[in-house]
Design a protein around this motif. Structure first.
Motif, PDB file in Angstrom:
ATOM      1  N   LEU A 137       0.808  -1.210   0.000  1.00 53.74           N
ATOM      2  CA  LEU A 137       0.000   0.000   0.000  1.00 53.74           C
ATOM      3  C   LEU A 137       0.845   1.266   0.000  1.00 53.74           C
ATOM      4  O   LEU A 137       0.310   2.364   0.114  1.00 53.74           O
ATOM      5  CB  LEU A 137      -0.946  -0.002   1.209  1.00 53.74           C
ATOM      6  CG  LEU A 137      -1.938  -1.164   1.248  1.00 53.74           C
ATOM      7  CD1 LEU A 137      -2.755  -1.118   2.529  1.00 53.74           C
ATOM      8  CD2 LEU A 137      -2.839  -1.152   0.037  1.00 53.74           C
ATOM      9  N   ASP A 138       2.152   1.123  -0.133  1.00 51.03           N
ATOM     10  CA  ASP A 138       3.049   2.285  -0.144  1.00 51.03           C
ATOM     11  C   ASP A 138       2.687   3.274  -1.244  1.00 51.03           C
ATOM     12  O   ASP A 138       2.901   4.470  -1.098  1.00 51.03           O
ATOM     13  CB  ASP A 138       4.505   1.849  -0.324  1.00 51.03           C
ATOM     14  CG  ASP A 138       5.057   1.168   0.910  1.00 51.03           C
ATOM     15  OD1 ASP A 138       4.422   1.255   1.980  1.00 51.03           O
ATOM     16  OD2 ASP A 138       6.132   0.542   0.797  1.00 51.03           O
ATOM     17  N   LEU A 144       3.334  11.146  -2.162  1.00 52.72           N
ATOM     18  CA  LEU A 144       3.610  10.861  -3.570  1.00 52.72           C
ATOM     19  C   LEU A 144       2.649  11.576  -4.525  1.00 52.72           C
ATOM     20  O   LEU A 144       2.813  11.491  -5.737  1.00 52.72           O
ATOM     21  CB  LEU A 144       3.559   9.352  -3.827  1.00 52.72           C
ATOM     22  CG  LEU A 144       4.646   8.527  -3.136  1.00 52.72           C
ATOM     23  CD1 LEU A 144       4.399   7.040  -3.352  1.00 52.72           C
ATOM     24  CD2 LEU A 144       6.016   8.926  -3.629  1.00 52.72           C
ATOM     25  N   LEU A 145       1.643  12.269  -4.000  1.00 58.31           N
ATOM     26  CA  LEU A 145       0.656  12.942  -4.855  1.00 58.31           C
ATOM     27  C   LEU A 145       1.277  13.932  -5.847  1.00 58.31           C
ATOM     28  O   LEU A 145       0.899  13.927  -7.022  1.00 58.31           O
ATOM     29  CB  LEU A 145      -0.424  13.615  -4.010  1.00 58.31           C
ATOM     30  CG  LEU A 145      -1.393  12.664  -3.306  1.00 58.31           C
ATOM     31  CD1 LEU A 145      -2.332  13.444  -2.397  1.00 58.31           C
ATOM     32  CD2 LEU A 145      -2.162  11.836  -4.300  1.00 58.31           C
ATOM     33  N   LYS A 153       6.635   3.018  -6.436  1.00 57.29           N
ATOM     34  CA  LYS A 153       5.216   2.734  -6.694  1.00 57.29           C
ATOM     35  C   LYS A 153       4.414   4.014  -6.521  1.00 57.29           C
ATOM     36  O   LYS A 153       4.573   4.736  -5.542  1.00 57.29           O
ATOM     37  CB  LYS A 153       4.692   1.670  -5.739  1.00 57.29           C
ATOM     38  CG  LYS A 153       5.232   0.296  -5.994  1.00 57.29           C
ATOM     39  CD  LYS A 153       4.625  -0.694  -5.028  1.00 57.29           C
ATOM     40  CE  LYS A 153       5.237  -2.059  -5.198  1.00 57.29           C
ATOM     41  NZ  LYS A 153       4.704  -3.012  -4.204  1.00 57.29           N
ATOM     42  N   VAL A 154       3.551   4.299  -7.507  1.00 57.98           N
ATOM     43  CA  VAL A 154       2.662   5.452  -7.457  1.00 57.98           C
ATOM     44  C   VAL A 154       1.275   5.009  -7.882  1.00 57.98           C
ATOM     45  O   VAL A 154       1.105   3.942  -8.471  1.00 57.98           O
ATOM     46  CB  VAL A 154       3.157   6.617  -8.353  1.00 57.98           C
ATOM     47  CG1 VAL A 154       4.441   7.212  -7.809  1.00 57.98           C
ATOM     48  CG2 VAL A 154       3.330   6.182  -9.788  1.00 57.98           C
ATOM     49  N   SER A 207       1.243   1.644  -9.941  1.00 54.70           N
ATOM     50  CA  SER A 207       2.051   1.791 -11.140  1.00 54.70           C
ATOM     51  C   SER A 207       3.469   2.062 -10.657  1.00 54.70           C
ATOM     52  O   SER A 207       3.705   2.262  -9.471  1.00 54.70           O
ATOM     53  CB  SER A 207       1.558   2.961 -11.985  1.00 54.70           C
ATOM     54  OG  SER A 207       0.235   2.751 -12.401  1.00 54.70           O
ATOM     55  N   ARG A 208       4.415   2.074 -11.581  1.00 56.47           N
ATOM     56  CA  ARG A 208       5.796   2.306 -11.188  1.00 56.47           C
ATOM     57  C   ARG A 208       6.418   3.385 -12.061  1.00 56.47           C
ATOM     58  O   ARG A 208       6.159   3.448 -13.252  1.00 56.47           O
ATOM     59  CB  ARG A 208       6.602   1.015 -11.299  1.00 56.47           C
ATOM     60  CG  ARG A 208       6.237   0.007 -10.229  1.00 56.47           C
ATOM     61  CD  ARG A 208       6.873  -1.336 -10.470  1.00 56.47           C
ATOM     62  NE  ARG A 208       6.661  -2.243  -9.365  1.00 56.47           N
ATOM     63  CZ  ARG A 208       5.533  -2.856  -9.083  1.00 56.47           C
ATOM     64  NH1 ARG A 208       4.487  -2.655  -9.829  1.00 56.47           N
ATOM     65  NH2 ARG A 208       5.429  -3.675  -8.053  1.00 56.47           N
TER      66      ARG A 208
END
Length: 118
Positions: free
Chosen positions: A5-6, A12-13, A88-89, A96-97
């Motif tokens: 869930l990172d 990261l927004l 990871k985003v 996604s990466r």
């Protein structure tokens, strides 16, 4: 389980938004380049209601998109917490990466390529 869930981390927004804009700009640039190549190959087959009516406007639009992509690459590099690894985003449907990886083919100064898997 927490590591899966990172990608939902609120920190990261800004990176996610920059990556989305980067992908949209990259797609717009591809479409403009295809339009330019099509017009060069078949000048008589130009659509009447085109976004850019003359080749100079289209070239200017392409140049603008290329410079915007350069700015977005710089911004993504600034926002990424690490190089040569995936982050990871959340770009939509789950994780996604995105990552910046060293360009081994580049001569001279160190360059990084932006990679996105979504």
């Amino acid at each position: 389980m927490a590591s899966n869930l990172d990608y939902l981390d609120p920190a990261l927004l800004p990176l996610e938004e920059t990556v989305r804009t980067y992908l949209e700009t990259e797609e717009e640039l591809r479409k403009a380049q295809v339009t330019q190549q099509t017009r060069q190959a078949e000048p008589a087959a130009q659509p009447a209601a085109s976004l850019h009516q003359n080749p100079a406007e289209l070239q200017q639009h392409i140049s603008h998109l290329e410079s915007k992509l350069t700015e977005l690459r710089t911004e993504i590099l600034r926002q990424l917490p690490a190089r040569d690894e995936w982050v990871k985003v959340n770009l939509g449907y789950g994780p996604s990466r995105v990552g910046a990886f060293r360009n081994e083919a580049a001569d001279g100064e160190e360059q990084y390529l932006i990679r996105v898997v979504h």
